[in-house]
Write a protein that holds these residues in place. Structure first.
Motif, short mmCIF file in Angstrom:
data_model
loop_
_atom_site.label_atom_id
_atom_site.label_comp_id
_atom_site.label_asym_id
_atom_site.label_seq_id
_atom_site.Cartn_x
_atom_site.Cartn_y
_atom_site.Cartn_z
N TYR A 109 -5.80 -2.70 1.77
CA TYR A 109 -6.27 -2.83 0.38
C TYR A 109 -5.88 -4.22 -0.09
CZ TYR A 109 -7.19 2.17 0.39
OH TYR A 109 -7.68 3.42 0.69
N SER A 122 -6.37 -5.82 -3.23
CA SER A 122 -6.22 -6.16 -4.64
C SER A 122 -4.89 -6.87 -4.88
CB SER A 122 -6.30 -4.91 -5.50
OG SER A 122 -5.36 -3.94 -5.09
N GLY A 143 -6.39 -1.36 -4.42
CA GLY A 143 -7.83 -1.33 -4.63
C GLY A 143 -8.48 -2.35 -3.72
N GLU A 144 -9.78 -2.51 -3.80
CA GLU A 144 -10.55 -3.45 -2.98
C GLU A 144 -10.29 -3.18 -1.50
OE1 GLU A 144 -11.35 -8.25 -2.41
OE2 GLU A 144 -9.97 -7.56 -3.98
#
Length: 563
Positions: A540, A542, A548-549
């Motif tokens: 991830y 972010s 996130g991402e």
């Protein structure tokens, strides 16, 4: 994580491991992961730790009192890690967090142990940055090596591990204690880490005979990453240990564009790549195929261009070449070298490609290493990375290579390249001289050259391997020899690569991860992927808030490999 991947010389040790089985008096309870021979066992069955690294934002300026509000992960991320196929988490912490607030530190640790237990995962507690030490990012203002010279700091780290061991000695949701991440010492041999490792082992064992210990090798000496010429691994006097190394081969590929690497941010190529090669044995020189410029004249001369011309390699046994900057024949004074290029041409003289364009600025000079061959080893030439050069702020120099039997030089193994017999090659660059004079009767021979090599029978890949799975297997085998020689288990508690290897077309990050997972399986190694949540290498990506991402390609590749 790893800054620089060194050339290692694996050697002997002073302790012997024995059978690899703990004595019956010391046998941990079956619910604990335990070393046995070259592997690990759990409840009497062979097991492997398949982990992902939770870095816990160790590199940020975070106070230990703030740990309970950390945005690195939540309980949901334990579920996600389990769903991908991991059975463990290597759980990083900063020793200063314990110093800041021991109560909050242990409340935070207890919370994560409970989450691991609830989701059938095990934690590998990882002292990622010790009290009084930080060397993982040379570009940081926080770099410190005080740990190695201050017994008080060493004792604080031992006390930290003693407190952890006392608290969790009966906790099977913890798989292991990783005593110190990537030690880089200030001495020349790494003995500082060996001494501290013994102290940390004793601290843990004063409270806890149950848990597996992870002992990494020496990652650097003299305050810098790199261990060429010394034994990286060593034994400690304990039977329940796994000996660890990190695997980021080739470093210029896995860490391309990484912001924490010294020197310029640059492209590191693709994987696999048949044009990138690694030397695996003693090189067989073809002296008649050497391509060289004219020599630097005696006296003092300013920066000037030198050119070998376009020369065919006629020897059909030629397979590789590398540029060298050399002084030989007995030299007084200082010779400077800068702005090296190598170009390949077809048999008809048509340019095919520029293989090397190294401007030798102040960053690029860090990739070159000095060497001396022949002559009196006590008559040492002087080597320098200069702060001025031809049209930039860097160059290399050699001074006073006075022994006529000595060849002094600079080289960069990253510039080793494949050659095609019948093709033509050219080396160009700039040199300058300051008070150049012979130390004997004949003028010294100072110049730029391409040394050309044949295959090395008996070496892996006959002396040269392309950047592919065989290359990775060779580099991993170099490390694993220590485990074979001493009948001890080994692990890879970090491997991974930058997001650009997945996001940029043709980089091949998914294939690299697949090949490394295959090699870990073939060798029965426990491992931990770097990392779960981070802007440059994370599953991830972010930068703020909870994970996130997602890096979808990476997650899918890992999930396939962990099935």
């Amino acid at each position: 994580m790893l800054l620089l991947v060194p050339l290692l010389v694996i050697g002997g040790c002073t302790l012997t491991r024995g059978s690899g089985e703990p004595s019956s008096a010391e046998q941990p309870p079956s619910e604990f992961v335990t070393a046995a021979g070259r592997g690990l066992v759990l409840e009497g069955q062979t097991t492997r730790l398949k982990a992902v690294n939770f870095s816990n934002q160790y590199h940020r300026d975070q106070d230990g009192a703030e740990l309970l509000s950390s945005q690195h992960h939540s309980e949901t991320d334990f579920e996600r890690a389990k769903a991908i196929g991991f059975n463990s988490i290597r759980f990083a912490f900063d020793g200063d967090w314990y110093v800041d607030s021991p109560d909050v530190f242990f409340e935070w640790m207890d919370q994560n142990v409970a989450w691991a237990r609830q989701h059938d995962l095990r934690l590998i507690l990882d002292l990622h940055t010790p009290i009084g030490g930080f060397w993982l990012d040379r570009t940081s203002d926080a770099v410190s090596f005080d740990l190695w010279s201050d017994p008080r700091l060493q004792q604080q780290n031992a006390d930290l591990w003693r407190d952890i061991a006392a608290r969790y000695k009966d906790e099977p949701a913890i798989a292991a204690y990783d005593l110190l991440n990537e030690p880089v010492t200030t001495d020349a041999t790494g003995e500082q880490w060996q001494q501290l490792a013994r102290q940390l082992v004793a601290a843990v064992r004063s409270e806890d005979r149950n848990h597996l210990l992870v002992v990494g090798g020496i990652y650097g000496v003299n305050g810098r990453y790199g261990t060429a010429g010394i034994d990286q691994h060593f034994l400690v006097d304990d039977n329940n240990v796994v000996y660890d190394f990190h695997f980021y081969e080739p470093n210029e590929y896995t860490h391309q564009y990484a912001s924490w690497i010294e020197g310029p941010v640059k492209d590191g190529g693709r994987y696999p790549d048949p044009n990138e090669i690694l030397s695996t044995g003693e090189r067989v020189l073809l002296p008649q195929s050497r391509i060289a410029t004219t020599f630097l004249p005696t006296g003092t001369s300013g920066w000037a261009a030198y050119d070998s011309g376009i020369i065919e390699i006629e020897d059909s046994s030629a397979v590789a070449a590398v540029p060298l900057l050399t002084a030989q024949g007995g030299m007084r004074g200082t010779a400077g070298f800068d702005a090296i290029t190598v170009t390949e041409y077809g048999p008809d003289g048509t340019e095919i490609r520029q293989i090397i364009n190294d401007q030798l600025d102040s960053n690029a000079t860090l990739d070159w290493h000095q060497w001396q061959s022949g002559g009196d080893p006590a008559a040492l030439p002087e080597f320098a990375r200069e702060t001025a050069g031809y049209q930039d702020g860097g160059s290399l120099s050699i001074s006073d290579a006075a022994d006529a039997e000595t060849i002094a030089g600079w080289s960069n193994d990253g510039h080793l390249f494949k050659v095609v017999p019948g093709n033509k090659y050219r080396i160009q660059g700039y040199m300058r001289g300051e008070d150049i004079a012979p130390s004997t009767g004949e003028a010294p021979r100072i110049g730029l050259q391409l040394d050309v090599y044949a295959e090395s029978p008996g070496a892996a890949g006959n002396g040269f391997l392309e950047r592919d799975k065989d290359y990775l297997a060779h580099k991993m085998a170099e490390q694993l020899q220590f485990g074979i020689d001493n009948n001890v288990p080994m692990s890879v508690m970090e491997f991974g690569l930058v997001r650009q290897a997945f996001e940029m077309e043709g980089k091949g990050g998914d294939q690299w991860v697949t090949d490394v997972l295959d090699l870990l399986d073939e060798n029965g190694l426990s491992f931990a992927y770097w990392e779960y949540h981070g802007t440059q290498m994370g599953l991830y990506l972010s930068g703020t808030g909870l994970p996130g991402e997602p890096n979808i390609t990476l997650q899918e590749t890992l999930a396939r490999g962990l099935r």
